[in-house]
Design a protein around this motif. Structure first.
Motif, PDB file in Angstrom:
ATOM      1  N   PRO A 149      21.218  53.343  34.508  1.00 12.69           N
ATOM      2  CA  PRO A 149      18.645  53.709  34.444  1.00 12.69           C
ATOM      3  C   PRO A 149      18.604  53.414  32.584  1.00 12.69           C
ATOM      4  CG  PRO A 149      20.596  55.424  33.679  1.00 12.69           C
ATOM      5  CD  PRO A 149      21.466  54.155  34.220  1.00 12.69           C
ATOM      6  N   LYS A 150      17.062  52.992  32.844  1.00 14.72           N
ATOM      7  CA  LYS A 150      16.834  53.107  31.327  1.00 14.72           C
ATOM      8  C   LYS A 150      17.112  53.745  30.589  1.00 14.72           C
ATOM      9  CE  LYS A 150      14.417  49.341  29.929  1.00 14.72           C
ATOM     10  NZ  LYS A 150      14.851  49.185  29.012  1.00 14.72           N
ATOM     11  N   ARG A 151      17.728  55.215  30.744  1.00 13.42           N
ATOM     12  CA  ARG A 151      17.853  56.187  30.554  1.00 13.42           C
ATOM     13  C   ARG A 151      18.888  56.888  30.408  1.00 13.42           C
ATOM     14  NH1 ARG A 151      13.117  56.850  26.316  1.00 13.42           N
ATOM     15  NH2 ARG A 151      14.267  58.029  25.129  1.00 13.42           N
ATOM     16  N   THR A 152      20.007  56.912  29.345  1.00  8.54           N
ATOM     17  CA  THR A 152      20.897  57.927  30.290  1.00  8.54           C
ATOM     18  C   THR A 152      21.649  59.302  29.303  1.00  8.54           C
ATOM     19  OG1 THR A 152      23.639  57.517  31.181  1.00  8.54           O
ATOM     20  CG2 THR A 152      22.342  56.116  28.731  1.00  8.54           C
ATOM     21  N   THR A 153      22.807  59.594  29.402  1.00 10.96           N
ATOM     22  CA  THR A 153      23.113  60.228  28.397  1.00 10.96           C
ATOM     23  C   THR A 153      24.823  59.883  28.020  1.00 10.96           C
ATOM     24  OG1 THR A 153      23.841  61.955  29.893  1.00 10.96           O
ATOM     25  CG2 THR A 153      22.149  62.514  28.849  1.00 10.96           C
ATOM     26  N   ALA A 154      25.347  60.503  26.755  1.00  6.66           N
ATOM     27  CA  ALA A 154      27.072  59.745  26.452  1.00  6.66           C
ATOM     28  C   ALA A 154      27.414  60.056  27.999  1.00  6.66           C
ATOM     29  CB  ALA A 154      27.562  60.804  25.573  1.00  6.66           C
ATOM     30  N   GLY A 155      28.641  59.029  27.896  1.00  3.78           N
ATOM     31  CA  GLY A 155      29.922  59.498  29.066  1.00  3.78           C
ATOM     32  C   GLY A 155      29.625  58.617  30.522  1.00  3.78           C
ATOM     33  N   LYS A 156      28.365  58.476  30.444  1.00  2.00           N
ATOM     34  CA  LYS A 156      27.853  58.184  31.663  1.00  2.00           C
ATOM     35  C   LYS A 156      27.554  56.888  32.129  1.00  2.00           C
ATOM     36  CE  LYS A 156      25.915  62.354  33.099  1.00  2.00           C
ATOM     37  NZ  LYS A 156      24.476  63.244  33.644  1.00  2.00           N
ATOM     38  N   PRO A 157      27.761  56.009  32.069  1.00  2.00           N
ATOM     39  CA  PRO A 157      27.774  54.268  32.562  1.00  2.00           C
ATOM     40  C   PRO A 157      27.070  53.776  33.114  1.00  2.00           C
ATOM     41  CG  PRO A 157      28.517  54.891  34.973  1.00  2.00           C
ATOM     42  CD  PRO A 157      28.439  56.408  34.661  1.00  2.00           C
ATOM     43  N   VAL A 158      26.022  52.324  33.095  1.00  2.00           N
ATOM     44  CA  VAL A 158      24.393  52.144  32.827  1.00  2.00           C
ATOM     45  C   VAL A 158      24.765  50.295  33.442  1.00  2.00           C
ATOM     46  CG1 VAL A 158      23.202  50.677  30.995  1.00  2.00           C
ATOM     47  CG2 VAL A 158      24.066  52.947  30.616  1.00  2.00           C
ATOM     48  N   THR A 159      24.279  50.244  34.457  1.00  2.00           N
ATOM     49  CA  THR A 159      24.724  48.803  34.842  1.00  2.00           C
ATOM     50  C   THR A 159      23.951  48.051  34.555  1.00  2.00           C
ATOM     51  OG1 THR A 159      25.755  49.702  37.280  1.00  2.00           O
ATOM     52  CG2 THR A 159      25.028  47.727  37.985  1.00  2.00           C
ATOM     53  N   ILE A 160      23.793  46.615  34.369  1.00  2.00           N
ATOM     54  CA  ILE A 160      23.198  45.623  33.715  1.00  2.00           C
ATOM     55  C   ILE A 160      23.469  44.115  34.598  1.00  2.00           C
ATOM     56  CG2 ILE A 160      23.109  43.650  32.356  1.00  2.00           C
ATOM     57  CD1 ILE A 160      24.942  46.816  31.004  1.00  2.00           C
ATOM     58  N   HIS A 161      21.749  44.396  35.331  1.00  2.00           N
ATOM     59  CA  HIS A 161      22.207  43.047  36.348  1.00  2.00           C
ATOM     60  C   HIS A 161      21.420  41.941  35.452  1.00  2.00           C
ATOM     61  CE1 HIS A 161      19.716  40.447  38.737  1.00  2.00           C
ATOM     62  NE2 HIS A 161      20.077  40.812  39.577  1.00  2.00           N
ATOM     63  N   TRP A 162      21.805  40.578  35.765  1.00  3.29           N
ATOM     64  CA  TRP A 162      21.655  39.192  35.033  1.00  3.29           C
ATOM     65  C   TRP A 162      21.568  38.362  36.122  1.00  3.29           C
ATOM     66  CZ3 TRP A 162      25.021  34.508  34.142  1.00  3.29           C
ATOM     67  CH2 TRP A 162      24.671  33.593  32.940  1.00  3.29           C
ATOM     68  N   ASN A 163      20.631  37.616  36.226  1.00  9.01           N
ATOM     69  CA  ASN A 163      20.665  36.390  37.022  1.00  9.01           C
ATOM     70  C   ASN A 163      20.588  34.662  36.564  1.00  9.01           C
ATOM     71  OD1 ASN A 163      19.217  34.971  39.755  1.00  9.01           O
ATOM     72  ND2 ASN A 163      17.240  34.812  38.548  1.00  9.01           N
ATOM     73  N   PHE A 164      21.629  34.381  36.992  1.00  9.81           N
ATOM     74  CA  PHE A 164      21.726  33.020  36.563  1.00  9.81           C
ATOM     75  C   PHE A 164      21.384  32.227  37.722  1.00  9.81           C
ATOM     76  CE2 PHE A 164      24.950  29.449  36.817  1.00  9.81           C
ATOM     77  CZ  PHE A 164      24.216  28.945  35.373  1.00  9.81           C
ATOM     78  N   ASN A 165      20.212  31.644  37.243  1.00  6.00           N
ATOM     79  CA  ASN A 165      19.294  30.278  37.941  1.00  6.00           C
ATOM     80  C   ASN A 165      19.424  29.100  37.456  1.00  6.00           C
ATOM     81  OD1 ASN A 165      16.390  29.052  39.326  1.00  6.00           O
ATOM     82  ND2 ASN A 165      16.348  31.223  39.949  1.00  6.00           N
ATOM     83  N   VAL A 166      19.467  27.764  39.029  1.00  6.93           N
ATOM     84  CA  VAL A 166      19.761  26.829  38.591  1.00  6.93           C
ATOM     85  C   VAL A 166      18.946  26.183  39.504  1.00  6.93           C
ATOM     86  CG1 VAL A 166      21.751  27.132  37.721  1.00  6.93           C
ATOM     87  CG2 VAL A 166      21.559  26.862  40.533  1.00  6.93           C
ATOM     88  N   SER A 167      17.884  26.734  39.967  1.00  5.23           N
ATOM     89  CA  SER A 167      16.512  25.902  40.873  1.00  5.23           C
ATOM     90  C   SER A 167      16.616  25.081  41.255  1.00  5.23           C
ATOM     91  CB  SER A 167      15.670  27.465  41.673  1.00  5.23           C
ATOM     92  OG  SER A 167      14.833  27.558  40.222  1.00  5.23           O
ATOM     93  N   SER A 168      16.327  24.468  39.083  1.00  5.03           N
ATOM     94  CA  SER A 168      15.307  23.545  38.841  1.00  5.03           C
ATOM     95  C   SER A 168      15.990  22.178  38.874  1.00  5.03           C
ATOM     96  CB  SER A 168      15.036  23.793  36.862  1.00  5.03           C
ATOM     97  OG  SER A 168      16.200  24.056  36.439  1.00  5.03           O
ATOM     98  N   LEU A 169      17.489  22.642  39.098  1.00  6.31           N
ATOM     99  CA  LEU A 169      18.402  21.116  39.056  1.00  6.31           C
ATOM    100  C   LEU A 169      18.521  20.438  40.875  1.00  6.31           C
ATOM    101  CD1 LEU A 169      22.315  23.217  38.148  1.00  6.31           C
ATOM    102  CD2 LEU A 169      20.069  21.428  36.616  1.00  6.31           C
ATOM    103  N   SER A 170      18.263  19.039  40.627  1.00  5.75           N
ATOM    104  CA  SER A 170      18.491  18.091  42.061  1.00  5.75           C
ATOM    105  C   SER A 170      19.285  16.874  41.516  1.00  5.75           C
ATOM    106  CB  SER A 170      16.534  18.359  41.179  1.00  5.75           C
ATOM    107  OG  SER A 170      17.001  17.273  40.498  1.00  5.75           O
ATOM    108  N   VAL A 171      19.906  16.565  40.740  1.00  6.43           N
ATOM    109  CA  VAL A 171      20.668  15.721  40.543  1.00  6.43           C
ATOM    110  C   VAL A 171      22.291  16.394  40.116  1.00  6.43           C
ATOM    111  CG1 VAL A 171      21.225  13.730  39.957  1.00  6.43           C
ATOM    112  CG2 VAL A 171      19.599  14.198  40.506  1.00  6.43           C
ATOM    113  N   HIS A 172      22.060  16.804  38.537  1.00  5.32           N
ATOM    114  CA  HIS A 172      23.387  16.809  38.226  1.00  5.32           C
ATOM    115  C   HIS A 172      23.457  18.210  38.666  1.00  5.32           C
ATOM    116  CE1 HIS A 172      23.388  12.923  37.257  1.00  5.32           C
ATOM    117  NE2 HIS A 172      22.489  12.862  36.575  1.00  5.32           N
TER     118      HIS A 172
END
Length: 299
Positions: free
Chosen positions: A5-28
């Protein structure tokens, strides 16, 4: 990136999503070097990801069954990006990149003694000497909330925000048979004194944390929620109960029936001196809830 979440309390996990985008690649293909880390309010960093990633160009194939290899981001991720203040064009670009990207998920485990305040995430992508950052860089952060509550007297408590960031909270008070709601906002390290003359609850941390301000050390009492109530049809003060998962059942009359009706999870048994209450607790008909007492939460 998106953070849950955007707000949490001590001792609790936070999940981070990261997007790797290669849609602009056409040859290499590309093989960038990636760093993703979290910086706490004191400037200490925790590395979440530090390695190369291979990105291959997309080749459209009408006979392909679909781009199932990349998976689909959950609705929670899409909802998070919709909240970004990036403008229409920026939002359009973000959503297009989500659809065509490869999705990575990381977990940041906040320590049980985590410093309250703002935690910043940063992703660095190095491609042939060029450094690129997340499109949502300005909003890649989360907060660790921390409060303390002290009892001033039988009718008043003091709530202190122990974070340097603003605390958003809500006070819910039971007045006869109605609920009274009051929004409060505490600046960093500020405190507030509140009267407590009725069952009164503090909710904060996006509503995930609830503290009974009137309980102190006494647990709230609640009917066992695994038990089904079957009132007698004749209208007499007799209640038939049956456990949802076992053959266990009880017939409650008089004081037992009254206790069962009045035990709603809002009050303690501090002023109830009754053998019937003790017997019902011993038989797991009425259960103590320590999770809402502020002594249990902060000790």
């Amino acid at each position: 990136m998106s953070i849950f979440p955007k707000r949490t309390t001590a001792g609790k996990p936070v999940t981070i999503h990261w997007n790797f985008n290669v849609s602009s690649l056409s040859v290499h293909h590309i093989c960038p070097f990636i760093r993703i880390w979290v910086t706490d309010p004191l400037g200490y960093t925790t590395m979440l990801f530090e390695q190369h990633v291979l990105g291959f160009p997309k080749v459209k194939n009408d006979k392909s069954p679909g781009n199932s290899l990349n998976g689909s981001p959950p609705l929670l991720v899409l909802a998070s990006y919709l909240q970004h203040q990036s403008g229409k064009q920026g939002l359009k670009e973000i959503l297009e990149r989500i659809e065509t990207g490869i999705h990575y998920y990381f977990t940041y485990n906040t320590a049980v003694d985590a410093i309250p305040g703002k935690y910043t995430l940063l992703s660095e992508v190095y491609v042939e000497g060029t450094l690129k950052y997340s499109l949502t860089k300005d909003e890649d952060f989360f907060y660790v909330d921390k409060i303390s509550i002290k009892k001033i007297n039988d009718n008043k408590v003091c709530i202190q925000n122990q974070s340097p960031e603003i605390l958003y909270a809500e006070i819910i008070t039971m007045l006869e048979q109605s609920y009274h709601y009051q929004d409060i906002q505490l600046d960093g390290n500020a405190s507030i004194e509140l009267p407590v003359n009725n069952p009164c609850f503090l909710r904060y941390n996006e509503g995930k944390e609830t503290i009974a301000l009137h309980s102190n050390e006494q647990p709230l009492l609640n009917r066992n929620q695994e038990i089904i109530t079957m009132p007698d049809k004749s209208g007499t003060n007799i209640i038939h109960t049956m456990h949802a998962n076992t053959n266990e059942g009880y017939i409650l009359e008089n004081e037992y029936a009254l206790l069962w009706k009045n035990t709603d999870g809002l009050k303690t048994g501090e002023n109830i001196h009754s053998n019937a209450l003790t017997e019902m607790q011993d038989n797991n008909l009425i259960l103590p809830m320590y999770e809402f007492t502020f002594k249990n939460n902060f000790n």
